[in-house]
Motif scaffolding. Structure first.
Motif: not given
Lengths: 493, 215
Positions: A261, B4-5, B7, B10, B192, B210-212
């Protein structure tokens, strides 16, 4: 290991009724001599005892073999320990038997000294806990408490009394801040070198300072962060009670950050730490002078109600660079209100700047500076004043005193006038600040280049800091302004 | 291991959290991409998406400002070629081009020292070069959120700008509060990123995210 920190322990450390120095040396170069010397020479009025293996007398104090040999009627609260680590467990047990409540350990050979040292430190902490002793250090330089006139340290100096309370993970910073206290005349209430902080940690001391009536502002040097969340909560509660100035050294290894990230990539230790400080209302300093001047300002000036600053100067260039420094800061160079301009117009020839910075442009007569300071500080549109130009005339007076035409009745008369005027201006700045409840900061390099100039000398005598340059006055005022804003926002919430 | 999700997933999570996001359609091929763009309007944006695809703009997996159906069709075909292979199966996201010159950045992460934290900053492709960011520890209060916005060095960027109104700080603060809530409440969310958070008529709109997740 979590150690309960008893307020009685802090009382024993900072206000001991008697002090025992353990491990006194007869050699003036040894810590065990220096500690006793410093306690005996800086005005401590309680009883002072010493132990060592040689016996005899050092600096007039008879040496005992053990705390067990203290006179039956001796009341001792603090033991200042200069003995080797191996001797300390037995020593501390004997001290506890005599009712001693606090121990400051200068001894090395603990957590800083490998695996065996770490084990010894754990055992030391457990022992202190068992004995109910407040344990400061080990591996620290000492403790100062000016209300008790206590200078229990293995280094100089002893600072003047005042409202700044210091705690540091590095003993040398305690010395640095105390040197600055001596030089600036803004005093110290308590100072302690936390050493390895095996039992009592920097936040523990800060929490004590938060409730300490002798302390107006806390000043800390830290390196490690440890449990960052717990640190945040504790700093926040301290800063809610009193100004807390923090100088942080080094970047601590941040562990693994979320690499995928942007947030992780942008989250440097530095930036998260900075955000934490701002959220907690902690005043973060960037250097030793910045930290000291922030703390000294909190201790000696009222908080400004807002960011609007007026600059009063007797010379143009100083005002200009000060205005530049204000423009780079969160402060605001207030546009000179019309009524204030008119009021000053009545007192000065038309060549004055007629704007802020208020440059008197050499048009002042005997009473102009105090009158203009008063007018400006009292104006409701001004939250703070920076005053520049103090000491110029006394500087010339010094040249006359040192010149070959001295003594001379003519020169003596003008020298006396100049010196009286500068002292008066410095006093006026302090008086108008007290009367209005607004900060009035005086800056001149003479504070450093000629501290005995009657201008800066009188600033010190009023208990205030004379800033060595106007940008440093701006910086200090910005620290005050930021805290004031943080508090105001939360007072309304 | 974290994952990661994609896009659109996310952005869907942010939308659930109450954060304004761009409207998007996920499609499998060029024809469906054109149909979606016709419905959402031109100019359009087409991006490759897939669980393995992060940092799409750096990898050239984003096509902006597509003005007509033929542009969308061509872009869709190219992106499917480029994104396939080692990254696993790819799909396409079609979205309307959001009209705003300013790009902000917002996010949250679980800091190794301080725990959950929220960030706001100057966004876009230069975010990491500019590094104008401001952090607070979560949970942040509304006051904290406003103060962290005020801490940015480039505050002029948030003011009225080339005919666009000033950034609505209330709405920006709401985004930060929503991120604070997400990182505090959801133990499975590790980080996030919302970048860019495009300023449209003063209002922040999440355009990419981007959500991790912790697995």
């Amino acid at each position: 290991m979590t150690v309960r920190v008893d307020p009685e322990g802090f009382r024993a450390l900072f206000d001991p009724r008697g002090v025992l120095v353990a491990g006194v040396s007869s050699h003036p170069g040894k810590f065990g001599f220096v500690a006793l010397h410093n306690i005996l020479t800086q005005g401590y009025e309680g009883a002072v005892y010493g132990t060592n293996r040689e016996g005899g007398e050092v600096l007039g104090v008879p040496m005992l073999a053990s705390p067990d040999d203290l006179p039956a009627d001796a009341v001792v609260d603090l033991v200042f320990v200069c003995t080797p680590a191996a001797a300390n467990p037995e020593l501390l047990r004997a001290c506890a038997r005599r009712g001693i409540g606090a121990a400051f350990l200068t001894s090395a050979g603990y957590g800083e000294a490998g695996e065996a040292g770490r084990l010894a430190e754990q055992q030391l902490v457990a022992l202190a806990d068992e004995l109910g002793l407040l344990l400061a250090g080990p591996n620290g330089q000492g403790v100062v408490s000016t209300p008790a006139r206590l200078c229990a340290q293995i280094v100089a100096p002893y600072p003047p009394p005042g409202g700044v309370a210091i705690v540091s993970q590095s003993g040398n910073f305690v010395s640095s801040f105390q040197n600055l206290a001596l030089a600036t005349g803004v005093g110290v209430s308590r100072a302690v070198s936390a050493g390895n902080a095996a039992a009592v940690t920097v936040p523990d001391f800060l929490e004590y300072y938060a409730g300490d009536d002798e302390t107006r502002v806390a000043l800390a040097y830290v390196e490690g962060v440890g449990d960052g969340r717990a640190l945040y909560e504790r700093l926040r509660s301290v800063a809610a009670a009193k100004p807390l100035v923090l100088l942080k050294g080094g970047t601590t290894p941040g562990g693994q950050r979320a690499a995928a990230s942007h947030t992780g990539a942008l989250a440097s230790d530095e930036q998260v730490f900075e955000g934490m400080c701002r959220q907690a209302g902690v005043t973060r300093a960037t250097s030793v002078p910045d930290a000291w001047e922030a703390a000294a300002t909190f201790a000696t000036q009222p908080l400004p109600a807002g960011p609007r600053v007026a600059v009063v100067t007797t010379a143009g260039g100083w005002g200009v660079v000060t205005a530049d420094a204000i423009a780079r800061s969160e402060l605001e160079l207030v546009a000179l209100p019309d009524d204030l301009r008119q009021a000053i117009d009545e007192r000065l020839p038309p060549r004055w700047s007629r704007n802020n910075p208020i440059d008197l442009a050499g048009g002042e007569t005997r009473d102009t500076v105090p009158e203009v300071l008063e007018l400006v500080a009292r104006h409701p549109g001004v939250d703070a004043v920076i005053y520049l130009g103090l000491g110029i005339q006394s500087n010339q007076a010094r040249l006359m005193r040192e010149g070959r035409f001295w003594p001379d009745p003519n020169l003596e008369r003008i020298v006396a006038y100049h010196e009286r005027q500068d002292a008066r201006f410095a006093a006026a700045a302090a008086e108008v600040s007290e009367a209005t409840g607004k900060p009035v900061l005086t800056a001149t390099e003479l504070a450093v280049t000629d501290p005995m100039n009657p201008g800066p000398r009188t600033v010190r005598e009023t208990g205030r800091l004379c800033y060595p340059s106007s940008d440093r006055a701006v910086r200090a005022l910005e620290h005050l302004c930021r805290r004031a804003r943080h508090q105001r926002a939360r007072a309304g919430a | 291991m974290a994952r990661t999700l994609a896009e659109h997933e996310s952005l869907a999570l942010l939308r659930e959290q109450g954060i304004p996001t761009v409207e998007e359609v996920v499609v499998d091929g060029p024809a469906a991409a054109v149909a979606a763009a016709d419905r959402l309007g031109y100019p359009a944006v087409v991006k490759a998406t897939g669980a393995g695809l992060a940092h799409k703009s750096e990898r050239g997996l984003v096509r902006l400002g597509l003005r007509a159906a033929a542009d969308v069709e061509a872009a869709a075909a190219e992106l499917l070629d480029a994104a396939g292979g080692a990254d696993g199966p790819a799909q396409l996201v079609v979205a309307p081009m959001v009209a705003g010159r300013r790009e902000l950045f917002a996010g949250a992460h679980d800091d190794p020292q301080f725990g959950p934290a929220v960030v706001v900053g100057i966004g876009g492709v230069f975010a990491e070069a500019v590094r104008d960011v401001s952090f607070r520890l979560a949970p942040v209060s509304s006051l904290d959120a406003h103060e962290m916005i005020g801490d940015l060095r480039s505050l002029g960027y948030l003011g009225p700008f080339r005919g666009e109104p000033a950034v609505d700080r209330e709405q920006l603060a709401d985004v930060l509060l929503a991120l604070s809530d997400l990182i505090t409440r959801r133990a499975d969310v590790a980080a996030v990123d919302v970048n860019p958070l495009v300023v449209v008529d003063g209002a922040p709109v999440a355009v990419d995210a981007l959500v991790e997740l912790r697995s």
